[in-house]
Design a protein around this motif. Sequence first.
Motif, short mmCIF file in Angstrom:
data_model
loop_
_atom_site.label_atom_id
_atom_site.label_comp_id
_atom_site.label_asym_id
_atom_site.label_seq_id
_atom_site.Cartn_x
_atom_site.Cartn_y
_atom_site.Cartn_z
N VAL A 160 0.84 -1.21 0.00
CA VAL A 160 0.00 0.00 0.00
C VAL A 160 0.87 1.25 0.00
O VAL A 160 0.62 2.20 -0.77
N ARG A 167 2.65 6.18 -7.31
CA ARG A 167 1.62 7.05 -7.86
C ARG A 167 1.99 8.53 -7.72
O ARG A 167 1.94 9.30 -8.68
N ARG A 184 -1.71 -0.32 -13.26
CA ARG A 184 -2.00 1.10 -13.03
C ARG A 184 -3.28 1.27 -12.21
O ARG A 184 -3.35 2.10 -11.30
N ILE A 185 -4.31 0.48 -12.54
CA ILE A 185 -5.56 0.55 -11.78
C ILE A 185 -5.32 0.15 -10.34
O ILE A 185 -5.79 0.79 -9.40
N GLY A 186 -4.55 -0.93 -10.14
CA GLY A 186 -4.24 -1.37 -8.79
C GLY A 186 -3.49 -0.32 -8.00
O GLY A 186 -3.78 -0.09 -6.81
N ILE A 188 -3.57 2.96 -8.44
CA ILE A 188 -4.49 4.06 -8.14
C ILE A 188 -5.34 3.73 -6.91
O ILE A 188 -5.49 4.54 -5.99
N LEU A 189 -5.90 2.52 -6.88
CA LEU A 189 -6.78 2.13 -5.79
C LEU A 189 -6.02 1.99 -4.47
O LEU A 189 -6.45 2.48 -3.42
N LEU A 190 -4.86 1.33 -4.52
CA LEU A 190 -4.07 1.14 -3.31
C LEU A 190 -3.52 2.46 -2.79
O LEU A 190 -3.45 2.69 -1.58
N ALA A 192 -4.91 5.36 -3.04
CA ALA A 192 -6.00 6.08 -2.38
C ALA A 192 -6.15 5.60 -0.93
O ALA A 192 -6.33 6.40 -0.01
N VAL A 193 -6.05 4.30 -0.74
CA VAL A 193 -6.12 3.73 0.62
C VAL A 193 -4.92 4.19 1.44
O VAL A 193 -5.05 4.58 2.61
#
Length: 212
Positions: A160, A167, A184-186, A188-190, A192-193
């Motif tokens: 994380v 990012r 890239r999607i992973g 972005i999501l991680l 944010a967390v």
Amino acid sequence: MRVAATPGYDVAHSVNCSVLFFLASMAKSGDVIENPVSGERVTFNETAAETDGELLRWEHSLRPGAQVPYDHIHSVQEERFEVVAGTATVRIGNGTKVFKAGDALVIPAGTAHGLANHGEDELRVLTELRPAMNTEVYFETVFGLARDGKVAKNGVPNLVHAAVIVRDLGEKGGIPGAPMPLQRIGVILLAAVGRILGYKARYEKYSGPPGG
């Protein structure tokens, strides 16, 4: 000096860095930082600020048995290795090559690669990245966290926190074995967390004030 390159690739190839951004760093020529967990040492020779972002040059040292934690891909950066001392085991794509002092290698952007020291002596590799991007801030952050005991056994932060670093530093690339769009999607999501948890990509403790 023997120079190797990926077949069909022009060693003189350069990368356009006009769309990239740079964050302030404390690094300057001659500075040395270490990752006591991974066994890496970085000695900066030329930084992003000193080359207007065109180049980052450093000597990357690995103690015997150490390796760069992950094989990785730079999507827009060309990398050049020149072995100064020791024996370098370099993974390139699906293959592995061994380089000795005086040997050099150009790795085109988009090529998976990794570096290890399987020898009995310290490995010292003069390394260049074009363009520089924020790689020196990456080193400052990760090595600083390692010195403070905030990394895993391989010398890098948890997944994380790593996503926040990748990012927010604008790193372009990933690891081999998974499609880049999914990575890239992973990230972005991680990331944010990670921001919610208070993780950062850059710390004044390691890289100085934001204004440099």
